[in-house]
Write a protein that holds these residues in place. Structure first.
Motif, PDB file in Angstrom:
ATOM      1  N   PRO A   1      -4.303  -7.263  -0.809  1.00  0.00           N
ATOM      2  CA  PRO A   1      -3.752  -6.114  -0.092  1.00  0.00           C
ATOM      3  C   PRO A   1      -3.547  -6.432   1.397  1.00  0.00           C
ATOM      4  CG  PRO A   1      -5.549  -5.417  -1.521  1.00  0.00           C
ATOM      5  CD  PRO A   1      -5.550  -6.922  -1.518  1.00  0.00           C
ATOM      6  N   TRP A   2      -2.583  -5.742   2.007  1.00  0.00           N
ATOM      7  CA  TRP A   2      -2.293  -5.967   3.433  1.00  0.00           C
ATOM      8  C   TRP A   2      -3.550  -5.854   4.283  1.00  0.00           C
ATOM      9  CZ3 TRP A   2       2.109  -8.120   4.792  1.00  0.00           C
ATOM     10  CH2 TRP A   2       3.259  -7.903   4.041  1.00  0.00           C
ATOM     11  N   SER A   3      -4.409  -4.892   3.970  1.00  0.00           N
ATOM     12  CA  SER A   3      -5.581  -4.655   4.821  1.00  0.00           C
ATOM     13  C   SER A   3      -6.545  -5.837   4.807  1.00  0.00           C
ATOM     14  CB  SER A   3      -6.320  -3.396   4.357  1.00  0.00           C
ATOM     15  OG  SER A   3      -6.799  -3.559   3.026  1.00  0.00           O
TER      16      SER A   3
ATOM     17  N   VAL B   1       7.176  -1.787   4.398  1.00  0.00           N
ATOM     18  CA  VAL B   1       7.093  -0.331   4.230  1.00  0.00           C
ATOM     19  C   VAL B   1       8.256   0.397   4.905  1.00  0.00           C
ATOM     20  CG1 VAL B   1       4.588  -0.284   3.900  1.00  0.00           C
ATOM     21  CG2 VAL B   1       5.516  -0.050   6.207  1.00  0.00           C
TER      22      VAL B   1
ATOM     23  N   VAL C   1       0.481   4.130  -2.904  1.00  0.00           N
ATOM     24  CA  VAL C   1       0.894   5.424  -2.335  1.00  0.00           C
ATOM     25  C   VAL C   1       1.794   5.159  -1.130  1.00  0.00           C
ATOM     26  CG1 VAL C   1      -1.066   6.788  -3.154  1.00  0.00           C
ATOM     27  CG2 VAL C   1      -1.244   5.567  -0.971  1.00  0.00           C
TER      28      VAL C   1
ATOM     29  N   HIS D   1       4.787  -3.812  -1.794  1.00  0.00           N
ATOM     30  CA  HIS D   1       4.405  -2.584  -1.117  1.00  0.00           C
ATOM     31  C   HIS D   1       2.978  -2.663  -0.578  1.00  0.00           C
ATOM     32  CE1 HIS D   1       3.787   1.610  -0.194  1.00  0.00           C
ATOM     33  NE2 HIS D   1       2.704   1.585  -0.949  1.00  0.00           N
ATOM     34  N   SER D   2       2.047  -3.144  -1.394  1.00  0.00           N
ATOM     35  CA  SER D   2       0.636  -3.033  -1.016  1.00  0.00           C
ATOM     36  C   SER D   2      -0.009  -4.347  -0.579  1.00  0.00           C
ATOM     37  CB  SER D   2      -0.175  -2.438  -2.184  1.00  0.00           C
ATOM     38  OG  SER D   2      -0.100  -3.284  -3.312  1.00  0.00           O
ATOM     39  N   GLY D   3       0.749  -5.429  -0.496  1.00  0.00           N
ATOM     40  CA  GLY D   3       0.138  -6.676  -0.072  1.00  0.00           C
ATOM     41  C   GLY D   3       1.132  -7.829  -0.106  1.00  0.00           C
TER      42      GLY D   3
ATOM     43  N   ASP E   1      -6.615   3.412   1.321  1.00  0.00           N
ATOM     44  CA  ASP E   1      -6.524   2.238   2.189  1.00  0.00           C
ATOM     45  C   ASP E   1      -5.188   2.374   2.928  1.00  0.00           C
ATOM     46  OD1 ASP E   1      -5.927  -0.219   3.328  1.00  0.00           O
ATOM     47  OD2 ASP E   1      -6.463  -1.398   1.546  1.00  0.00           O
TER      48      ASP E   1
ATOM     49  N   ASP F   1      -3.928   0.932   5.453  1.00  0.00           N
ATOM     50  CA  ASP F   1      -3.215  -0.285   5.846  1.00  0.00           C
ATOM     51  C   ASP F   1      -2.438  -0.911   4.696  1.00  0.00           C
ATOM     52  OD1 ASP F   1      -3.948  -0.228   8.480  1.00  0.00           O
ATOM     53  OD2 ASP F   1      -5.806  -1.323   8.139  1.00  0.00           O
ATOM     54  N   SER F   2      -2.842  -0.592   3.471  1.00  0.00           N
ATOM     55  CA  SER F   2      -2.197  -1.222   2.318  1.00  0.00           C
ATOM     56  C   SER F   2      -1.368  -0.257   1.484  1.00  0.00           C
ATOM     57  CB  SER F   2      -3.251  -1.862   1.398  1.00  0.00           C
ATOM     58  OG  SER F   2      -4.084  -2.762   2.106  1.00  0.00           O
ATOM     59  N   GLY F   3      -1.475   1.053   1.772  1.00  0.00           N
ATOM     60  CA  GLY F   3      -0.780   1.990   0.902  1.00  0.00           C
ATOM     61  C   GLY F   3      -1.346   1.981  -0.502  1.00  0.00           C
ATOM     62  N   LEU F   4      -2.678   2.025  -0.582  1.00  0.00           N
ATOM     63  CA  LEU F   4      -3.373   2.016  -1.876  1.00  0.00           C
ATOM     64  C   LEU F   4      -4.384   3.155  -1.892  1.00  0.00           C
ATOM     65  CD1 LEU F   4      -4.172  -1.792  -2.272  1.00  0.00           C
ATOM     66  CD2 LEU F   4      -2.747  -0.458  -3.838  1.00  0.00           C
TER      67      LEU F   4
ATOM     68  N   HIS G   1       4.483  -6.809   7.292  1.00  0.00           N
ATOM     69  CA  HIS G   1       3.978  -5.560   6.707  1.00  0.00           C
ATOM     70  C   HIS G   1       4.906  -4.398   7.070  1.00  0.00           C
ATOM     71  CE1 HIS G   1       0.466  -2.466   6.282  1.00  0.00           C
ATOM     72  NE2 HIS G   1       1.363  -2.359   5.337  1.00  0.00           N
TER      73      HIS G   1
END
Lengths: 575, 575
Positions: B452-454, B331, A302, B489-491, A192, A194-197, B327
């Motif tokens: 999550p951000w996405s 990052v 990630v 980091h992820s959300g 993902d 956009d989320s760094g997952l 976001h």
């Protein structure tokens, strides 16, 4: 840091591992660390033999302990009903169900010193009866369901690098024991962006995972010492920590989502940055060593590959100065990715493993040492340090400069990039030295802990004193050395390595005395039984001391509630 | 952010709280948020009344729902045996065991909208029978032991600010129910200055704790919206998160050591920076809402008061731009202490609560708006943001400049310090507005999640649409607004506030429709049932959706194993 060599091995005493086991999955040597054809050599390291002779009275130029050949191992017949075997074969395909001796021996132990001593001596009270390699989560579910229904025992297996006795079947287990090797679940399923997952299958080995992530421009940033031979699922199941944890966090921080197969059902923890849903189920799976089910997939944080990545070497005039500097960095505005400092003993060991032309030799020259001596340094107390930086070029430059100031304030000097690059290249090679020593009759192993900053120096002194009392007790000249790594706001990890020349008839009893003395000193000095090597069977006797008896009981209640029939890796963690 | 006022209240409809309850412990109003004599007023905020009229069709200048007086509440007689009462009194002292109506009512509910509607209407299916105030851990142990032996129910109570139904006795509970108020355990016991660790009693309120820490030069850095009326033990028991969590972490990160009283024993988790001791017992206590025992002491990470602390205001041309900027910051190499951005609705609300001469009015002037309009901004879409910085002066300056660049890249502008200072002063006052609205016949409450951000933008859209469908369903003109806070980091966390004019005869049924629609949208859009407000009874029906049924079962097994008699806050989290 050492100059372990990745060149053809001079000996493969037990014979090759990969003759009959699952061909598409990598396995380590049955008798030692790493892959066939790689070993440590000393003949190109002019100071190594003399150093070992001096510190543990061992002549590395002559052979030591003999080892049984594979054919000589007393391997019991597999104990498994034909019906179970037939169902496993029909579920997974004939070729992914193994009962041959080599497959079973490779899955009997991890790679602790105790494990290697036992397997080389043919001490095999219980060997898994069957080794299975499911292809995907559905097959894991089918295997789990049929094995629990058949009252069998399931031991999930990743890379087999564990050193806490987490993988061995209980010696008195009478039910069929199945080692469930996750090696075929080795894919990065999805990123993902956009989320760094990243969703990743649990059986992937470190290098195979990073290669897949790097190809898309990402990294997980998790590099434990076992990286080359351990898996994502194994890291989660044992609460692993990587050498860049100061930036990326421990595996517990990195892990966001989880899928865990239990009998007839699956736990699915969705990837969330943070949540307020009662006691953390995610943090129950982390560290569970297979006792709550089989981890099949992990969603992890990630990161984009950094613009710049740099590891620099430093020297401090003393261990106290090195510790104080690491603490000062941890409470400063600086945020390096690696903080590591060796005590004087480990520094001397690193210098003794230098090759003539290595990066370390060229920087830590006789000339530099002479300069430091003139400055008043006691050269026997010098401590080698590595500090890593990652991020944009500006960020790295600023971090370096903040750290340099702190290092100077503690009397240290910057060595520069050469030693750092060498550390970075050689960091995964140290375990090969243990096999080299064991081949020649010496026991070498590690024990690590974490404690608050205020307790680190006292803990260190107690551990060193306890180890030396243990060496005296068993009548050997022993060696213990240490580094600090993994800094946190309130404390850090201390990682000890010890070695002594074995009496081959008392090898395990001697090891018990030394290992126990070190572990006991951890607990009595305010440290934990392990910072990142798990509990298994090796550390289980200190669990109630670490968590209080009521804490250990709470955990035992969780296991009993989740697995009343004790089908999942019984006997681990809570004994 | 609002200009809620800390001036004498214009009404105390239910009468004073503190007449009979434990005098040395602070309690909130029995009928609302905060302390007697403080309330929100609208008459000095020229745009407020018109804004509320417009968005929820409510005239704030006329009185709304009447409320029962305390004397009118139908409070059942306490159900407790004389022997139990006598033993409690002999253990704690007569004056620390309360069965008077006011003590019991104050401990019946938390402060959710549902709680306030119920208590103001005299809906009291089950009121605690006794309220006890132990002085120390030994007294907690004695009380727990004697109550479990007597087959009573124990509900630990901190500041009473919970909004998830975590504090109420089960309506059908037939056993004696004891509210165990931790308010007398309010001391910072010890600070380990070398490690940045403080041992603190669990019953201390936020301001009392920070005052003790600040006096020694330290801060915990944990400032949830409930800070003034919540306790350390409550934060741990509900997995709280403070507005500076980007720097200091959530309470789960801050908490290192724990002491928990169980029947006949104590769980003692020593403060460790990190550990590898199986499933995390520390993370089982976190979020346990009293179900695993009574948390008596917590050892937490504390930090030196920073050289500089700064909150700046920013404006973005749209919600999408604001989200994208947060976001990008998360990052980047920047590490601010606060990241927060409001949607256009919440921004309009903030502007409508401005006093004539407030910091916000002076900066966000008509002149500035005219300039932005000329730049092409749609003024109905403007989003207000706050970003905080802490550390050395150089560090703060560098962070500001990195963030400014990112804000610019997303079309935003810097407002400066004025709005930030106002936010910082007023951040704990918002809950008073809810009482003001409720007094006048409108329901207002909050629901928050993390994802999550996405998924954030889709989740936001779904939640807003679901809320408006719910408003339509109950036939009201409703309002929902949102901010992002707590970046990871992820959300990140999305925090929604909603309001509508109640039908006084259908108040709870209407609330259920709206609250459920929002929670359901969280789960269906990839969010969690709560980022930091816990599960309690309010969110329990979404637990299996959030953690999967097998995950919720694992947690239920833990509770059953630890408390087979269901003496500890039964019915919470897993229902």
């Amino acid at each position: 840091m050492t100059d372990a060599e990745t060149t053809p091995t001079t000996s493969s005493p037990g014979g090759s591992t990969d003759s009959t086991v699952e061909p598409q999955v990598k396995h380590m040597k049955w008798w030692g660390w790493g892959v066939e054809g790689v070993s440590f050599r000393h003949d190109d390291k002019p100071k190594f033999a003399a150093f070992v002779q001096k510190v543990i009275d061992l002549d590395v130029t002559t052979p030591g302990n003999p080892m049984l050949t594979f054919e000589e191992l007393p391997i019991p017949e597999p104990k498994v009903g034909d019906d179970v075997l037939a169902r496993l074969r029909s579920t997974l395909g004939e070729q992914h169900v193994h009962t041959d001796p080599m497959s079973r021996i490779v899955h009997t132990y991890g790679k602790s010193l105790r494990d290697l001593v036992k397997i080389r001596a043919g001490i095999l009270p219980r060997v898994p009866d069957v080794v299975v390699y499911p292809a995907d989560e559905d097959q894991v579910q089918a295997v789990v369901d049929l094995l629990v229904e058949s009252d069998a025992v399931i031991i999930p297996f990743g890379g087999g690098s564990n050193i806490a006795g987490s993988l061995e079947p209980p010696p008195a287990e009478t039910r069929t024991v199945v080692s469930l090797d996750m090696g075929r679940l080795d894919r990065v399923v999805d990123v993902d962006e956009d989320s760094g997952l990243a969703r990743i299958q649990a059986g992937v080995l470190g290098p195979d995972m990073e290669k897949q992530l790097n190809a898309r421009g990402w990294t997980m940033g998790h590099f434990p010492d076992s990286f080359t031979h351990s898996t994502l699922g194994g890291w989660v199941a044992t609460r692993s920590s990587g050498m860049q944890s100061d930036k990326y966090g421990d595996i517990a921080d990195i892990t966001r989502g989880l899928r865990v197969v239990q009998p007839g059902k699956k736990i699915v923890i969705r990837p969330l940055p943070s949540t307020s849903t009662g006691p953390s189920v995610r943090e129950m799976i982390l560290g569970s060593e297979g006792r709550l089910g089989v981890i099949t997939e992990v969603t992890v944080n990630v990161h984009r590959l950094p613009e710049e990545r740099l590891v620099l070497g430093y020297l401090f005039p003393s261990w106290s100065a090195g510790l104080a500097a690491m603490h000062a960095i941890s409470v400063s505005d600086a945020s390096p990715s690696i903080t590591r400092v060796s005590d004087a003993g480990e520094t001397a060991f690193s210098f003794a493993t230098r090759k003539k032309s290595s990066g370390l030799s060229s920087v830590v020259s006789n000339g530099l040492m002479a300069v430091l001596k003139r400055r008043g340094w006691d050269l026997d107390q010098v401590c080698l340090s590595f500090i890593g930086y990652e991020g944009g070029k500006d960020h790295v430059a600023r971090q370096r400069s903040m750290v340099k100031k702190i290092v100077s304030e503690h009397g240290g000097i910057v060595l520069g990039k050469g030693p750092g690059e060498l550390y970075d290249q050689k960091k995964f090679d140290t375990p090969y030295i243990r096999d080299f020593l064991l081949d020649r009759g010496a026991a070498g192993d590690v024990s690590e802990t974490a404690a608050p900053w205020s307790k680190l120096k006292g803990l260190y002194d107690n551990v060193v004193a306890s180890a030396h009392r243990a060496f005296d007790q068993i009548g050997v000249k022993g060696w213990i050395m240490c580094h600090l790594s993994h800094s946190y706001h309130s404390g850090a990890c201390l990682y000890f390595t010890f070695a002594f020349k074995q009496d081959p008839h008392e090898a395990i009893a001697q090891y018990d005395v030394v290992k126990s003395a070190i572990q006991q000193a951890f607990i009595e000095s305010g440290g934990t039984l392990s910072h990142h090597h798990a509990v298994g069977t090796e550390h289980a006797r200190w669990l109630a001391d670490d968590l209080s008896p009521a804490g250990a009981e709470l955990m035992g209640g969780l296991f009993d509630a989740a697995d009343p029939g004790h089908h999942f890796n019984p006997g681990k963690i809570t004994g």
